[in-house]
Design a protein around this motif. Structure first.
Motif, PDB file in Angstrom:
ATOM      1  N   ASN A  20       0.746  -1.499   0.316  1.00  0.00           N
ATOM      2  CA  ASN A  20       0.256  -0.493  -0.411  1.00  0.00           C
ATOM      3  C   ASN A  20       0.961   1.445  -0.067  1.00  0.00           C
ATOM      4  O   ASN A  20       0.030   2.427  -0.686  1.00  0.00           O
ATOM      5  N   HIS A  21       2.274   1.198   0.800  1.00  0.00           N
ATOM      6  CA  HIS A  21       3.602   2.334   0.381  1.00  0.00           C
ATOM      7  C   HIS A  21       3.234   3.129  -1.007  1.00  0.00           C
ATOM      8  O   HIS A  21       3.937   3.577  -1.274  1.00  0.00           O
ATOM      9  N   LEU A  22       3.911   1.450  -1.365  1.00  0.00           N
ATOM     10  CA  LEU A  22       4.328   1.338  -2.680  1.00  0.00           C
ATOM     11  C   LEU A  22       3.587   1.644  -4.129  1.00  0.00           C
ATOM     12  O   LEU A  22       3.284   2.947  -4.713  1.00  0.00           O
ATOM     13  N   ALA A  23       1.937   1.985  -4.200  1.00  0.00           N
ATOM     14  CA  ALA A  23       0.525   2.259  -4.277  1.00  0.00           C
ATOM     15  C   ALA A  23       0.528   3.355  -4.544  1.00  0.00           C
ATOM     16  O   ALA A  23       0.407   4.054  -5.189  1.00  0.00           O
ATOM     17  N   ALA A  24       0.827   4.110  -3.265  1.00  0.00           N
ATOM     18  CA  ALA A  24       0.297   5.147  -2.774  1.00  0.00           C
ATOM     19  C   ALA A  24       1.797   6.252  -3.916  1.00  0.00           C
ATOM     20  O   ALA A  24       1.427   7.156  -4.145  1.00  0.00           O
ATOM     21  N   LEU A  25       2.817   5.543  -3.341  1.00  0.00           N
ATOM     22  CA  LEU A  25       4.104   6.014  -4.513  1.00  0.00           C
ATOM     23  C   LEU A  25       3.447   6.442  -5.603  1.00  0.00           C
ATOM     24  O   LEU A  25       3.980   7.245  -6.649  1.00  0.00           O
ATOM     25  N   ALA A  26       3.252   4.923  -6.200  1.00  0.00           N
ATOM     26  CA  ALA A  26       3.081   5.112  -7.539  1.00  0.00           C
ATOM     27  C   ALA A  26       2.198   6.214  -8.280  1.00  0.00           C
ATOM     28  O   ALA A  26       1.979   6.657  -9.232  1.00  0.00           O
ATOM     29  N   ALA A  27       1.115   6.413  -7.534  1.00  0.00           N
ATOM     30  CA  ALA A  27       0.233   6.807  -7.872  1.00  0.00           C
ATOM     31  C   ALA A  27       0.813   8.830  -7.692  1.00  0.00           C
ATOM     32  O   ALA A  27       0.151   9.525  -9.021  1.00  0.00           O
ATOM     33  N   ARG A  28       1.610   8.884  -7.811  1.00  0.00           N
ATOM     34  CA  ARG A  28       2.088  10.244  -7.401  1.00  0.00           C
ATOM     35  C   ARG A  28       3.358  10.097  -7.899  1.00  0.00           C
ATOM     36  O   ARG A  28       4.935  11.411  -8.558  1.00  0.00           O
ATOM     37  N   GLY A  29       3.612   8.656  -9.158  1.00  0.00           N
ATOM     38  CA  GLY A  29       4.770   9.178 -10.058  1.00  0.00           C
ATOM     39  C   GLY A  29       6.125   8.661  -9.975  1.00  0.00           C
ATOM     40  O   GLY A  29       6.945   8.413 -10.973  1.00  0.00           O
ATOM     41  N   ILE A  30       6.085   8.360  -8.399  1.00  0.00           N
ATOM     42  CA  ILE A  30       7.499   7.549  -8.307  1.00  0.00           C
ATOM     43  C   ILE A  30       7.121   6.542  -8.413  1.00  0.00           C
ATOM     44  O   ILE A  30       7.091   5.202  -7.838  1.00  0.00           O
ATOM     45  N   ASP A  31       8.700   5.915  -8.727  1.00  0.00           N
ATOM     46  CA  ASP A  31       8.781   4.357  -8.940  1.00  0.00           C
ATOM     47  C   ASP A  31       9.706   3.903  -7.951  1.00  0.00           C
ATOM     48  O   ASP A  31       9.928   4.623  -7.146  1.00  0.00           O
ATOM     49  N   LEU A  32       9.434   2.580  -7.869  1.00  0.00           N
ATOM     50  CA  LEU A  32       9.977   1.477  -6.685  1.00  0.00           C
ATOM     51  C   LEU A  32      11.841   1.713  -6.639  1.00  0.00           C
ATOM     52  O   LEU A  32      11.887   2.288  -5.299  1.00  0.00           O
ATOM     53  N   ALA A  33      12.286   2.341  -6.962  1.00  0.00           N
ATOM     54  CA  ALA A  33      13.538   2.474  -6.931  1.00  0.00           C
ATOM     55  C   ALA A  33      13.903   3.934  -6.830  1.00  0.00           C
ATOM     56  O   ALA A  33      14.420   4.378  -5.348  1.00  0.00           O
ATOM     57  N   GLY A  34      13.027   4.898  -6.539  1.00  0.00           N
ATOM     58  CA  GLY A  34      12.596   6.496  -6.662  1.00  0.00           C
ATOM     59  C   GLY A  34      12.488   6.470  -5.257  1.00  0.00           C
ATOM     60  O   GLY A  34      12.732   7.418  -4.371  1.00  0.00           O
TER      61      GLY A  34
END
Length: 304
Positions: free
Chosen positions: A189-203
């Motif tokens: 869920n943390h990663l999904a929230a960040l992805a929604a802001r356009g931030i990739d996994l490594a970033g």
């Protein structure tokens, strides 16, 4: 983490909960000046945890109660063994009995279950066992530790986390992070929230690293092999392989290749844990140690 202050506070709360206005039964059946003694007896085999908490329950009820343990936390016992004796005013012994047993039975149950998991893992490293058990397969040793560690999770009883995590250690396990304040743990869920802001996994991992202190540990949960390269690139300290098959767990260990601590998690059972350890993971976290444990059967037997 299990300090005397924490023990006393929890015991006082439990005693107040159980007898908020006194013990009616004892007060109407037992003379005030009557004294006696009883023995804490094991009804089944197990591993001890919470002997000091057991003693604290009686001493908090009445400082005149004498408690003499005959076992130490972390020690294994057989059914029928006397684990401690208590003596003093009978009213207070009987009033504190259930609180003392509730703590000790649950803590010893956690220690006993933890020991079963740790024993199952340790067995694969014994002489004559390694790589020769078809049900386990070839054994790959972990990169960070001498043997794969069994760890707990945050799936603890609210208010009792210090007791339950301490019990895991008594059983030969290790503690995961104590709470949300201890380490960064990025889940789906943390990663999904960040992805929604356009931030990739490594970033996303690098973004977190820039904000925390240099001593803060960062763990990232993955649910597929294709996420691992980005997590390594981001610089995670621990990579959790969540609900992976045995084959994918082995492949994950190979992909990570010592560049991060490898943790396996998800529906871990006693029947499966040795095979998971044999894949070479550093840590296996087991939520069942605290959320699905059965209390050990201990009893307080009156002495003549």
């Amino acid at each position: 983490m299990l300090t005397q202050h924490i023990i006393r506070s929890a015991v006082e709360t439990a005693l107040a909960e159980d007898a908020p206005y006194g013990d009616i039964t004892c007060e109407t059946t037992i003379p005030r000046d009557e004294t006696g003694s009883a023995a804490l007896t094991a009804r089944e085999d197990g591993v001890m945890s919470g002997i000091d908490v057991f003693a604290a329950a009686f001493r908090t009820q009445n400082p005149l109660i004498e408690v003499v343990p005959s076992i130490a936390d972390g020690e294994r016992f057989r059914a029928g063994r006397t684990l401690a004796t208590v003596s003093g005013p009978v009213r207070d012994l009987l009033t504190a009995e259930r609180v003392a047993l509730n703590f000790t039975q649950r803590m010893s149950g956690i220690a006993t279950m933890t020991a079963a998991f740790a024993d199952a893992v340790d067995a694969i490293y014994e002489d004559g066992h390694e790589g020769r058990d078809a049900s386990v397969g070839p054994v790959v040793r972990p990169r960070r530790y001498a043997r794969t560690r069994i760890a707990d999770t945050r799936k603890t009883t609210p208010g009792l986390r210090p007791f339950e995590k301490y019990a895991v250690v008594c059983g030969g396990g290790h503690n995961h992070r104590y709470g949300l304040s201890d380490a960064v743990m990025m889940k789906d869920n943390h990663l999904a929230a960040l992805a929604a802001r356009g931030i990739d996994l490594a970033g996303a991992i690098r973004h977190v690293r820039e904000q925390v202190g240099h001593t803060t540990h960062i763990e990232v949960e993955v649910d597929s092999l294709d996420q691992i390269p980005a997590v390594i690139d981001g610089g995670a300290d621990t990579i959790m392989l969540d609900n992976f098959t045995l084959e994918d767990t082995r492949r994950g260990v190979e992909l990570i290749d010592g560049r991060a601590i490898v943790e396996a998690s998800g529906n871990m059972s006693l029947e499966r844990v040795a095979a998971v350890a044999a894949t070479g993971v550093d840590i296996i976290s087991v939520g069942a140690l605290t959320h699905s444990v059965r209390s050990i059967d201990l009893g307080l037997d009156w002495l003549a």
